[in-house]
Design a protein around this motif. Structure first.
Motif, PDB file in Angstrom:
ATOM      1  N   GLY A 142       0.796  -1.219   0.000  1.00 54.14           N
ATOM      2  CA  GLY A 142       0.000   0.000   0.000  1.00 54.14           C
ATOM      3  C   GLY A 142       0.824   1.263   0.000  1.00 54.14           C
ATOM      4  N   THR A 143       2.142   1.135  -0.067  1.00 53.81           N
ATOM      5  CA  THR A 143       2.994   2.316  -0.091  1.00 53.81           C
ATOM      6  C   THR A 143       2.920   2.997  -1.449  1.00 53.81           C
ATOM      7  OG1 THR A 143       4.517   1.302   1.481  1.00 53.81           O
ATOM      8  CG2 THR A 143       5.347   3.164   0.183  1.00 53.81           C
ATOM      9  N   ILE A 144       2.726   4.298  -1.446  1.00 53.01           N
ATOM     10  CA  ILE A 144       2.631   5.062  -2.689  1.00 53.01           C
ATOM     11  C   ILE A 144       4.024   5.292  -3.275  1.00 53.01           C
ATOM     12  CG2 ILE A 144       2.280   7.416  -3.530  1.00 53.01           C
ATOM     13  CD1 ILE A 144      -0.255   6.052  -3.677  1.00 53.01           C
ATOM     14  N   ASP A 145       4.143   5.054  -4.566  1.00 53.92           N
ATOM     15  CA  ASP A 145       5.365   5.368  -5.298  1.00 53.92           C
ATOM     16  C   ASP A 145       5.012   6.466  -6.296  1.00 53.92           C
ATOM     17  OD1 ASP A 145       7.615   5.553  -6.828  1.00 53.92           O
ATOM     18  OD2 ASP A 145       7.767   3.415  -7.294  1.00 53.92           O
ATOM     19  N   ASP A 146       5.363   7.691  -5.966  1.00 56.16           N
ATOM     20  CA  ASP A 146       4.960   8.807  -6.820  1.00 56.16           C
ATOM     21  C   ASP A 146       5.751   8.882  -8.117  1.00 56.16           C
ATOM     22  OD1 ASP A 146       7.403   9.677  -5.917  1.00 56.16           O
ATOM     23  OD2 ASP A 146       6.623  11.368  -4.758  1.00 56.16           O
TER      24      ASP A 146
ATOM     25  N   GLU B 254      -2.471  11.061 -17.575  1.00 59.22           N
ATOM     26  CA  GLU B 254      -1.490  11.657 -16.680  1.00 59.22           C
ATOM     27  C   GLU B 254      -1.714  11.084 -15.287  1.00 59.22           C
ATOM     28  OE1 GLU B 254      -2.260  15.804 -16.899  1.00 59.22           O
ATOM     29  OE2 GLU B 254      -1.223  16.070 -18.822  1.00 59.22           O
ATOM     30  N   ALA B 255      -0.641  10.753 -14.604  1.00 59.75           N
ATOM     31  CA  ALA B 255      -0.743  10.159 -13.267  1.00 59.75           C
ATOM     32  C   ALA B 255      -0.280  11.153 -12.210  1.00 59.75           C
ATOM     33  CB  ALA B 255       0.082   8.885 -13.184  1.00 59.75           C
ATOM     34  N   SER B 256      -0.989  11.170 -11.087  1.00 60.46           N
ATOM     35  CA  SER B 256      -0.595  11.967  -9.936  1.00 60.46           C
ATOM     36  C   SER B 256      -1.021  11.222  -8.686  1.00 60.46           C
ATOM     37  CB  SER B 256      -1.235  13.363  -9.988  1.00 60.46           C
ATOM     38  OG  SER B 256      -2.657  13.268  -9.983  1.00 60.46           O
ATOM     39  N   VAL B 257      -0.592  11.709  -7.539  1.00 60.14           N
ATOM     40  CA  VAL B 257      -0.970  11.106  -6.263  1.00 60.14           C
ATOM     41  C   VAL B 257      -1.873  12.089  -5.525  1.00 60.14           C
ATOM     42  CG1 VAL B 257      -0.168  10.255  -4.033  1.00 60.14           C
ATOM     43  CG2 VAL B 257       1.132   9.733  -6.119  1.00 60.14           C
TER      44      VAL B 257
ATOM     45  N   ARG C 106      -4.120   8.926  -9.120  1.00 62.24           N
ATOM     46  CA  ARG C 106      -5.181   9.531  -9.922  1.00 62.24           C
ATOM     47  C   ARG C 106      -4.773   9.522 -11.394  1.00 62.24           C
ATOM     48  NH1 ARG C 106      -8.007  15.167  -8.382  1.00 62.24           N
ATOM     49  NH2 ARG C 106      -9.053  13.700  -6.967  1.00 62.24           N
ATOM     50  N   LEU C 107      -5.702   9.071 -12.242  1.00 56.59           N
ATOM     51  CA  LEU C 107      -5.481   9.043 -13.685  1.00 56.59           C
ATOM     52  C   LEU C 107      -6.459  10.001 -14.358  1.00 56.59           C
ATOM     53  CD1 LEU C 107      -5.175   5.183 -14.236  1.00 56.59           C
ATOM     54  CD2 LEU C 107      -3.310   6.833 -14.005  1.00 56.59           C
TER      55      LEU C 107
END
Length: 265
Positions: free
Chosen positions: A33-37, A154-157, A163-164
């Motif tokens: 569950g760790t976010i990889d930005d 485009e991807a963001s956190v 978020r796509l």
């Protein structure tokens, strides 16, 4: 329960889409569950499809709570699914049953002695977008309503999720997808038509692991059309996979057929 089924078209219209594909037979990829930005949109999308559920059948219960802003009701229904082939829903005592296949949407209501037997045109008209069996199935499984591989994103956190957002805006719709980082399943899906003041928002508030499968535990759906707002909250219970199933469904004799007009809502 009478109020819930007083308007079966509206209920089935929302609930079948809310209740009611892109299968991928590959190794499940789970993280802590760790976010990889630094993850690219392409990697996020690929992992989402790698984690798609691969099963033959599903059965269990669903708790459905429905509200149209003026009244609200809740009911538990039985759910059976044969992947890519059939979705079957039955209310207590078989008072209302629905049977959905890739080419057919059918339901009957013993409280009103009426039935509907047709295609997805009504559901598509109600939600303001073309939809098919695969999209209904994907919604239930926590998978993307649309093929994310057909466009560039485009991807963001945002708030702990990926978020796509499409790089190129769609002509008639706006879409937004959020994918949770633990199982790479859907956290939220939004489809809107700003000019028509329409919004369909689906939020997955929790996931559960059943044997080797990851399935939504709770789904919150909001359908807004102008000043009207309808919500459906779904909770899965007692889910089992790959059991031998039957789909008993027969429209009772003497029921009145519901005939939909082109502008039915």
């Amino acid at each position: 329960m009478t109020t819930l089924f007083r308007y079966p078209l509206r209920f089935i219209g929302i609930a079948a889409f809310s209740l009611l594909i892109l299968s991928c037979k590959s190794k499940k990829v789970l993280t802590d569950g760790t976010i990889d930005d630094k993850l690219s949109a392409k990697t996020i999308i690929r992992t989402h499809y790698q984690n798609a559920l691969d099963f033959k059948t599903l059965r269990g219960k669903m708790r459905i709570d429905y509200s149209d802003g003026e009244s609200s009701q809740g009911v538990s229904v039985s759910l059976r699914m044969e992947k890519d082939k059939a979705i079957w829903i039955s209310a207590p005592f078989g008072m209302v049953k629905a049977y959905i296949t890739p080419g057919r949407v059918s339901f009957y209501n013993k409280l009103q002695n009426e039935y509907f037997d047709g295609d997805f045109a009504y559901l598509s008209n109600f939600l303001g977008t073309e939809l098919d069996f695969g999209q209904v199935q994907n919604l239930l499984l926590g998978e993307a309503l649309f093929d994310l591989k057909e466009a560039k994103y485009e991807a963001s956190v945002v708030n702990g999720d990926y978020r796509l957002k499409p790089k190129k805006a769609m002509d008639l719709f706006k879409v937004l997808f959020e994918i949770e980082p633990k199982n790479f399943k859907m956290a939220s899906q939004q489809l809107s038509q700003p000019l028509k003041k329409r919004l369909l928002e689906i939020n997955y508030t929790d996931y559960q692991k059943i044997n080797k499968w990851i399935l939504p535990q709770q789904i919150a759906v909001a359908a807004i059309d102008g000043e009207e707002r309808n919500t459906v909250d779904i909770e899965y219970r007692n889910i089992e996979f790959d059991q031998k199933l039957s789909f008993p469904y027969k429209i009772p004799n003497g029921f009145d057929e519901i005939i939909l007009k082109d502008d039915a809502r």
